[in-house]
Scaffold this motif. Structure first.
Motif, PDB file in Angstrom:
ATOM      1  N   LEU A 124       0.530  -0.997  -0.015  1.00 16.85           N
ATOM      2  CA  LEU A 124      -0.367  -0.032   0.001  1.00 16.85           C
ATOM      3  C   LEU A 124       1.106   1.304  -0.148  1.00 16.85           C
ATOM      4  CD1 LEU A 124      -2.694   1.260   0.141  1.00 16.85           C
ATOM      5  CD2 LEU A 124      -2.202   1.371   2.950  1.00 16.85           C
ATOM      6  N   THR A 125       0.345   2.123  -0.853  1.00 19.49           N
ATOM      7  CA  THR A 125       1.155   3.177  -0.972  1.00 19.49           C
ATOM      8  C   THR A 125       0.139   4.825  -1.156  1.00 19.49           C
ATOM      9  OG1 THR A 125       3.266   2.292  -2.586  1.00 19.49           O
ATOM     10  CG2 THR A 125       2.947   4.561  -2.287  1.00 19.49           C
ATOM     11  N   GLU A 126       0.508   5.414  -0.101  1.00 24.26           N
ATOM     12  CA  GLU A 126       0.146   6.523  -0.100  1.00 24.26           C
ATOM     13  C   GLU A 126      -0.116   8.019  -0.437  1.00 24.26           C
ATOM     14  OE1 GLU A 126      -0.525   7.037   4.328  1.00 24.26           O
ATOM     15  OE2 GLU A 126      -1.384   5.550   4.785  1.00 24.26           O
ATOM     16  N   ALA A 127      -0.853   8.258  -1.094  1.00 31.22           N
ATOM     17  CA  ALA A 127      -1.404   9.711  -1.320  1.00 31.22           C
ATOM     18  C   ALA A 127       0.155  10.267  -1.351  1.00 31.22           C
ATOM     19  CB  ALA A 127      -2.618   9.998  -1.972  1.00 31.22           C
ATOM     20  N   PHE A 128       0.678  11.517  -1.706  1.00 33.96           N
ATOM     21  CA  PHE A 128       1.236  12.679  -1.358  1.00 33.96           C
ATOM     22  C   PHE A 128       1.500  13.801  -2.643  1.00 33.96           C
ATOM     23  CE2 PHE A 128       4.734   9.802  -3.629  1.00 33.96           C
ATOM     24  CZ  PHE A 128       5.466  10.379  -3.921  1.00 33.96           C
ATOM     25  N   GLU A 129       2.252  14.817  -1.570  1.00 36.83           N
ATOM     26  CA  GLU A 129       2.588  15.575  -2.486  1.00 36.83           C
ATOM     27  C   GLU A 129       4.025  16.375  -2.428  1.00 36.83           C
ATOM     28  OE1 GLU A 129       0.740  19.592  -3.727  1.00 36.83           O
ATOM     29  OE2 GLU A 129      -1.165  18.885  -3.161  1.00 36.83           O
ATOM     30  N   PRO A 130       4.532  16.495  -3.770  1.00 36.16           N
ATOM     31  CA  PRO A 130       6.236  16.759  -3.234  1.00 36.16           C
ATOM     32  C   PRO A 130       6.052  18.151  -2.685  1.00 36.16           C
ATOM     33  CG  PRO A 130       5.604  16.559  -5.885  1.00 36.16           C
ATOM     34  CD  PRO A 130       4.557  16.558  -5.184  1.00 36.16           C
ATOM     35  N   GLN A 131       7.267  18.371  -2.029  1.00 34.71           N
ATOM     36  CA  GLN A 131       8.081  19.769  -1.256  1.00 34.71           C
ATOM     37  C   GLN A 131       7.818  20.717  -2.287  1.00 34.71           C
ATOM     38  OE1 GLN A 131       9.060  16.879   0.171  1.00 34.71           O
ATOM     39  NE2 GLN A 131       7.575  17.377   1.851  1.00 34.71           N
ATOM     40  N   GLN A 132       8.203  20.461  -3.909  1.00 33.66           N
ATOM     41  CA  GLN A 132       7.822  21.526  -4.768  1.00 33.66           C
ATOM     42  C   GLN A 132       7.895  21.118  -5.966  1.00 33.66           C
ATOM     43  OE1 GLN A 132      12.532  22.932  -5.660  1.00 33.66           O
ATOM     44  NE2 GLN A 132      11.727  23.629  -7.992  1.00 33.66           N
ATOM     45  N   TRP A 133       6.803  22.012  -6.898  1.00 38.47           N
ATOM     46  CA  TRP A 133       6.348  20.904  -7.957  1.00 38.47           C
ATOM     47  C   TRP A 133       8.156  21.314  -9.117  1.00 38.47           C
ATOM     48  CZ3 TRP A 133       3.465  16.913  -8.406  1.00 38.47           C
ATOM     49  CH2 TRP A 133       2.069  17.527  -7.614  1.00 38.47           C
ATOM     50  N   LEU A 134       7.645  20.598 -10.241  1.00 33.67           N
ATOM     51  CA  LEU A 134       9.010  21.383 -11.275  1.00 33.67           C
ATOM     52  C   LEU A 134       7.951  21.963 -12.797  1.00 33.67           C
ATOM     53  CD1 LEU A 134      11.648  18.678 -10.967  1.00 33.67           C
ATOM     54  CD2 LEU A 134      12.302  21.251 -10.231  1.00 33.67           C
ATOM     55  N   VAL A 135       9.060  22.699 -13.126  1.00 34.05           N
ATOM     56  CA  VAL A 135       8.469  23.160 -14.640  1.00 34.05           C
ATOM     57  C   VAL A 135       9.545  23.886 -15.539  1.00 34.05           C
ATOM     58  CG1 VAL A 135       6.732  24.667 -13.515  1.00 34.05           C
ATOM     59  CG2 VAL A 135       8.548  24.964 -13.827  1.00 34.05           C
ATOM     60  N   ASP A 136       9.153  23.454 -16.911  1.00 32.75           N
ATOM     61  CA  ASP A 136      10.093  23.014 -17.409  1.00 32.75           C
ATOM     62  C   ASP A 136      11.339  24.713 -17.464  1.00 32.75           C
ATOM     63  OD1 ASP A 136      10.686  22.286 -20.869  1.00 32.75           O
ATOM     64  OD2 ASP A 136      11.002  24.450 -21.409  1.00 32.75           O
ATOM     65  N   GLY A 137      12.237  24.219 -17.393  1.00 24.56           N
ATOM     66  CA  GLY A 137      13.418  25.356 -17.449  1.00 24.56           C
ATOM     67  C   GLY A 137      14.121  25.261 -15.842  1.00 24.56           C
ATOM     68  N   ASP A 138      13.375  24.902 -15.255  1.00 26.20           N
ATOM     69  CA  ASP A 138      13.858  24.376 -14.070  1.00 26.20           C
ATOM     70  C   ASP A 138      15.484  23.764 -13.844  1.00 26.20           C
ATOM     71  OD1 ASP A 138      11.917  26.236 -12.236  1.00 26.20           O
ATOM     72  OD2 ASP A 138      11.208  24.107 -11.748  1.00 26.20           O
ATOM     73  N   VAL A 139      16.067  23.757 -12.488  1.00 23.32           N
ATOM     74  CA  VAL A 139      16.979  23.611 -12.715  1.00 23.32           C
ATOM     75  C   VAL A 139      17.331  23.385 -10.745  1.00 23.32           C
ATOM     76  CG1 VAL A 139      20.319  24.034 -12.767  1.00 23.32           C
ATOM     77  CG2 VAL A 139      18.396  25.400 -13.947  1.00 23.32           C
ATOM     78  N   VAL A 140      17.889  21.814 -11.163  1.00 27.00           N
ATOM     79  CA  VAL A 140      18.223  21.261  -9.934  1.00 27.00           C
ATOM     80  C   VAL A 140      18.969  21.016  -9.674  1.00 27.00           C
ATOM     81  CG1 VAL A 140      15.843  20.190  -9.531  1.00 27.00           C
ATOM     82  CG2 VAL A 140      18.024  18.977 -10.074  1.00 27.00           C
ATOM     83  N   LYS A 141      19.772  21.421  -8.307  1.00 28.97           N
ATOM     84  CA  LYS A 141      21.716  21.377  -7.381  1.00 28.97           C
ATOM     85  C   LYS A 141      21.321  20.642  -6.503  1.00 28.97           C
ATOM     86  CE  LYS A 141      22.078  26.945  -9.459  1.00 28.97           C
ATOM     87  NZ  LYS A 141      22.611  27.804  -9.562  1.00 28.97           N
ATOM     88  N   PHE A 142      23.201  20.040  -6.722  1.00 36.86           N
ATOM     89  CA  PHE A 142      23.855  19.362  -5.728  1.00 36.86           C
ATOM     90  C   PHE A 142      24.973  18.700  -5.961  1.00 36.86           C
ATOM     91  CE2 PHE A 142      21.837  16.365  -9.764  1.00 36.86           C
ATOM     92  CZ  PHE A 142      23.513  15.095  -9.671  1.00 36.86           C
ATOM     93  N   GLY A 143      25.566  19.064  -4.971  1.00 38.85           N
ATOM     94  CA  GLY A 143      26.911  19.392  -4.673  1.00 38.85           C
ATOM     95  C   GLY A 143      27.361  20.970  -5.992  1.00 38.85           C
ATOM     96  N   ASN A 144      28.771  20.076  -6.232  1.00 36.36           N
ATOM     97  CA  ASN A 144      28.421  21.518  -7.923  1.00 36.36           C
ATOM     98  C   ASN A 144      28.291  20.997  -9.128  1.00 36.36           C
ATOM     99  OD1 ASN A 144      30.576  22.798  -5.735  1.00 36.36           O
ATOM    100  ND2 ASN A 144      31.770  21.175  -6.043  1.00 36.36           N
ATOM    101  N   GLN A 145      27.132  20.163  -8.980  1.00 39.78           N
ATOM    102  CA  GLN A 145      26.201  19.861 -10.121  1.00 39.78           C
ATOM    103  C   GLN A 145      24.906  20.434  -9.819  1.00 39.78           C
ATOM    104  OE1 GLN A 145      27.417  17.448 -12.352  1.00 39.78           O
ATOM    105  NE2 GLN A 145      29.336  17.168 -11.020  1.00 39.78           N
ATOM    106  N   GLU A 146      24.446  20.301 -11.484  1.00 40.13           N
ATOM    107  CA  GLU A 146      23.251  20.864 -11.595  1.00 40.13           C
ATOM    108  C   GLU A 146      22.992  20.113 -12.703  1.00 40.13           C
ATOM    109  OE1 GLU A 146      23.714  25.192 -14.035  1.00 40.13           O
ATOM    110  OE2 GLU A 146      23.851  24.987 -12.239  1.00 40.13           O
TER     111      GLU A 146
END
Length: 217
Positions: free
Chosen positions: A103-125
């Motif tokens: 059973l997997t319950e419904a959830f919402e992410p903390q952030q929705w994404l749209v075209d053109g967004d950038v996600v970053k981690f460390g020195n990478q994007e």
């Protein structure tokens, strides 16, 4: 600096979950943790990666089923997909019954994404492209430095995503592939949601669904 990644097939659908990290800082993300959370947690520990976010390409159960327990265990936020897939995330309980998943319950992410967004981690994007068709809110993640794209269920080696699910659309999917993925370049490798990796160039030459007989150069 370079981007490193490890692909982990999870669940009975052999869905490619990816652990992706910056080798300078060892900060990383998990893309599409569909299930097998204990296995993922052990591997993250072995790799000594500090996960900063979970990224989702789309709302189908085999891609998101392990999201909530993994996010809670790692104490990180969930980012993506595009809001048009919210109906899939809200219907996870029904999806899990239909496919015989835990059973997997419904959830919402903390952030929705749209075209053109950038996600970053460390020195990478990684750049975010909205690529509807398989689902209306599907996104892909592209690392220009690594010439690598995580495409979820948009494109496969020799195939494309199904479009017979609610709000799937074949013409929209083909348009997403040709207008969003091909311009990234023929040499770009991609990690699909299932099966082996390939390059956009190889698919443009040989994939029966989207080959466009591009000139070779």
């Amino acid at each position: 600096m370079s981007l490193k990644y490890q692909i982990v097939p999870v669940t009975s659908f052999a869905q490619n979950c990816s652990i992706v990290w910056c080798d300078e800082t060892m900060k990383g993300v998990v893309i599409d943790p569909g299930g097998d959370v204990k296995q993922l947690e052990m591997l993250i520990q072995e790799l000594n990666v500090e996960i900063v976010n979970i990224l989702l390409t789309h709302g189908h159960l085999d891609h998101v089923g392990g999201t909530q327990p993994l996010a809670a265990g790692l104490n990180v936020a969930v980012i993506g997909p595009h809001k048009a897939d919210n109906f899939w995330l809200q219907g996870l309980e029904g999806q899990s019954k239909m496919f015989g998943f835990p059973l997997t319950e419904a959830f919402e992410p903390q952030q929705w994404l749209v075209d053109g967004d950038v996600v970053k981690f460390g020195n990478q994007e990684m750049a975010v492209y909205h690529t509807p068709g398989h689902t209306p809110g599907h996104v892909v993640f592209y690392s220009k430095d690594a010439q690598l794209t995580f495409v979820g269920d948009v494109l496969f080696a020799g195939g494309i995503g199904r479009t017979d699910f609610p709000q799937g659309d074949h013409a929209t999917l083909i348009a997403s592939i040709k207008s969003k993925l091909w311009p990234l370049g023929n040499d770009v490798e991609f990690v699909p949601g299932h099966g082996p990796m390939s390059t956009f160039g190889r698919e443009r030459r040989t994939n029966p669904f989207v080959a466009d007989e591009m000139p070779l150069y």
